[in-house]
Design an enzyme around this catalytic site. Structure first.
Site, PDB file in Angstrom:
ATOM      1  N   HIS A  74      -3.697  -0.481   6.562  1.00 18.44           N
ATOM      2  CA  HIS A  74      -3.648   0.086   7.467  1.00 18.44           C
ATOM      3  C   HIS A  74      -4.818   0.294   8.802  1.00 18.44           C
ATOM      4  CE1 HIS A  74      -6.321   2.799   5.389  1.00 18.44           C
ATOM      5  NE2 HIS A  74      -5.393   3.481   4.541  1.00 18.44           N
ATOM      6  N   ALA A  81      -3.397  15.155   5.432  1.00 23.08           N
ATOM      7  CA  ALA A  81      -3.322  13.736   6.566  1.00 23.08           C
ATOM      8  C   ALA A  81      -2.130  12.820   5.442  1.00 23.08           C
ATOM      9  CB  ALA A  81      -4.286  13.000   6.913  1.00 23.08           C
ATOM     10  N   HIS A 125       3.752  14.483   0.995  1.00 20.54           N
ATOM     11  CA  HIS A 125       2.774  15.737   0.631  1.00 20.54           C
ATOM     12  C   HIS A 125       4.145  16.630   0.441  1.00 20.54           C
ATOM     13  CE1 HIS A 125      -1.391  14.594   0.997  1.00 20.54           C
ATOM     14  NE2 HIS A 125      -1.127  14.092   1.948  1.00 20.54           N
ATOM     15  N   HIS A 130      -9.742   1.480   2.527  1.00 23.28           N
ATOM     16  CA  HIS A 130     -10.184   2.624   4.430  1.00 23.28           C
ATOM     17  C   HIS A 130     -11.324   2.150   5.300  1.00 23.28           C
ATOM     18  CE1 HIS A 130      -7.780   5.716   5.397  1.00 23.28           C
ATOM     19  NE2 HIS A 130      -9.085   6.043   6.025  1.00 23.28           N
ATOM     20  N   HIS A 170       1.060   5.126  -1.522  1.00 21.48           N
ATOM     21  CA  HIS A 170       1.536   6.668  -2.466  1.00 21.48           C
ATOM     22  C   HIS A 170       2.483   7.453  -3.119  1.00 21.48           C
ATOM     23  CE1 HIS A 170      -3.205   6.918  -0.527  1.00 21.48           C
ATOM     24  NE2 HIS A 170      -2.306   6.257   0.015  1.00 21.48           N
ATOM     25  N   VAL A 171       1.893   6.885  -4.806  1.00 16.17           N
ATOM     26  CA  VAL A 171       3.168   8.082  -5.231  1.00 16.17           C
ATOM     27  C   VAL A 171       3.089   8.714  -6.608  1.00 16.17           C
ATOM     28  CG1 VAL A 171       5.003   5.460  -5.587  1.00 16.17           C
ATOM     29  CG2 VAL A 171       3.091   5.948  -7.386  1.00 16.17           C
ATOM     30  N   ARG A 172       1.499   9.654  -5.618  1.00 16.36           N
ATOM     31  CA  ARG A 172       1.274  10.751  -6.691  1.00 16.36           C
ATOM     32  C   ARG A 172       1.831  10.534  -8.387  1.00 16.36           C
ATOM     33  NH1 ARG A 172      -2.069  11.134  -2.128  1.00 16.36           N
ATOM     34  NH2 ARG A 172      -0.315  11.975   0.004  1.00 16.36           N
ATOM     35  N   ASN A 199      -5.133   7.437  -5.719  1.00 14.39           N
ATOM     36  CA  ASN A 199      -6.264   8.286  -5.271  1.00 14.39           C
ATOM     37  C   ASN A 199      -5.662   9.720  -5.864  1.00 14.39           C
ATOM     38  OD1 ASN A 199      -4.692   7.567  -3.582  1.00 14.39           O
ATOM     39  ND2 ASN A 199      -5.029   9.268  -1.849  1.00 14.39           N
ATOM     40  N   HIS A 230       0.702  -1.131  -0.528  1.00 17.38           N
ATOM     41  CA  HIS A 230       0.065   0.184  -0.197  1.00 17.38           C
ATOM     42  C   HIS A 230       0.497   1.114   0.030  1.00 17.38           C
ATOM     43  CE1 HIS A 230      -3.776   2.469   1.898  1.00 17.38           C
ATOM     44  NE2 HIS A 230      -2.828   2.575   1.443  1.00 17.38           N
ATOM     45  N   LEU A 241      -4.289   9.247   8.051  1.00 15.88           N
ATOM     46  CA  LEU A 241      -5.578   8.652   8.083  1.00 15.88           C
ATOM     47  C   LEU A 241      -5.552   7.077   8.200  1.00 15.88           C
ATOM     48  CD1 LEU A 241      -7.866  12.033   7.161  1.00 15.88           C
ATOM     49  CD2 LEU A 241      -7.418  10.698   9.834  1.00 15.88           C
TER      50      LEU A 241
END
Ligand code: NCD
Ligand code: ZN
Length: 375
Positions: A187, A276, A264, A149, A29-31, A55, A27, A232
């Protein structure tokens, strides 16, 4: 024995290296854009594969969008590094069952259920899973994992209770409706989630992050408000952290690692309304070694980080390895990202383990067959 002798004796008995089957991140996030090119190398240099969260803005809702996104990720993988992004679909109230079939044919591994409003870029998510019953039925038929989630979004539910309430009010009925749908509760942060997953059957697994294993909610308020520790589901109290650590080190194969590394820009975290997400791609495996060692469970790290996830997804385990060295290093304060920067979790702190890169100084021979070698 003198105290100094004891310290010497203990240090001499600590393993200097730890060689694991190359871990995967289930899991992350690499944007996109500049952020993607900044963060992908950190994940790709450590992990053989990673489940890529969808996302983005706009979210990755189609097979075509996921395939295009995979190509952008691959373009950011450093030369000579072997890495496979495992792509996911973002489920909306309008995702048709046919999209599941197309996705599976294209090698997309899973689809993600964000309760609308639960977290970063979840506004296109689903307010009630019953809205997509035919799509969930298609996933069950295809054996495609549903990644959840697991937090309710009702403002009258205390933020520290949202995961436990979700399990009772949403996850339990969803599992009754789709008993053969593989589900990953993502998570997890509470002892209620640990217990629920432990008592469930083979269709339910959970990911756990490095930061939820290492920190409790006091970290959010240590000497002041700490936006870089805000994610989160939010960090919980110590008794929950201990339950997570017990789950990660306890040998149940349905718990595995998902960093939830969620970058971020620092300016968006150090703000009146902080985003978050903790950035951990460059420190997560090192944090895991530290926390597993603190629990005298270094020998359990390989199953958690390198085996259990692949087994649950029905994929081969990686055949290459990653070696960590006991060589204290200070986590950088800033990671440049164009004119801005990202501040990783543990910035400025010293971690005991670091990734050994093949071009570093040669290591002493590690006895084969040992995942935790004393040389
Ligand atoms: C994630 C993000 O920033 O995309 N944030 C987070 O706090 N973990 C979204 C998520 O996984 O909830
Ligand atoms: Zn996430």
């Amino acid at each position: 024995m003198e105290v100094s002798d004891k310290i010497l004796y203990m240090t001499a008995n600590l393993p200097p290296t730890l060689t694991l089957t190359r871990p995967d991140d289930w899991h992350v996030h690499v944007r996109d854009g500049l952020m993607l090119t900044t963060v992908v190398p950190h994940t790709a240099e450590r992990f053989g594969r990673a489940v890529i969260m969808p996302n983005l803005r706009p979210p990755v809702t189609t097979t075509q969008a996921a395939t295009d996104y995979a190509a952008r990720i691959m373009a950011a993988v450093p030369d000579g590094v072997q890495f496979v992004p495992l792509m996911t679909l973002y489920l909306t109230a309008h995702t048709p069952p046919d999209e599941v079939r197309r996705a599976q044919a294209a090698g997309i591994v899973a689809a993600k259920f964000y309760p609308a409003g639960a977290t970063t870029h979840s506004d296109a998510g689903i307010s009630d899973w019953r809205q997509i019953t035919p799509t969930l039925a298609a996933m069950q038929k295809a054996g495609m994992p549903l990644l959840i989630h697991g937090e309710v979004t009702a403002v009258d539910v205390d933020i520290f209770d949202r995961e436990a309430v979700f399990i009772d009010t949403e996850l339990a009925p969803l599992r009754r409706a789709f008993p053969a749908l593989p589900i990953v509760l993502e998570h997890i942060t509470t002892r209620q989630a640990v217990q629920y997953v432990q008592e469930a059957d083979w269709f339910l697994a959970a990911t756990i992050t490095a930061h939820h294993l290492l920190y409790n909610r006091n970290a959010l308020f240590a000497g002041g408000l700490r936006p870089h520790c805000y994610c989160l589901p939010v960090l919980k109290r110590e008794s929950h952290r201990l339950a997570l650590l017990q789950a990660a080190t306890g040998g149940c194969a349905r718990f595995f690692f998902g960093s939830d590394s969620a970058p971020h820009l620092a300016k968006q975290k150090e703000s009146d309304c902080a985003c978050a997400g903790c950035y951990t791609a460059n420190v997560a495996i090192e944090m895991l070694a530290q926390v597993f060692e603190s629990a005298n469970a270094l020998h359990k790290l390989e199953a958690f980080a390198s085996w259990n996830g692949a087994d649950f997804y029905g994929l081969e385990r990686n055949t290459d390895t990653l070696t960590l060295q006991r060589a204290p290093w200070t986590v950088p304060d800033h990671l440049p990202c164009g004119p801005d920067h990202i501040r990783p979790l543990c910035a400025g702190q010293t971690l005991d383990w670091r990734v050994h890169r093949p071009l570093d100084e040669p290591l002493a021979q590690t006895p084969s067959g040992l995942c935790c070698a004393k040389v």
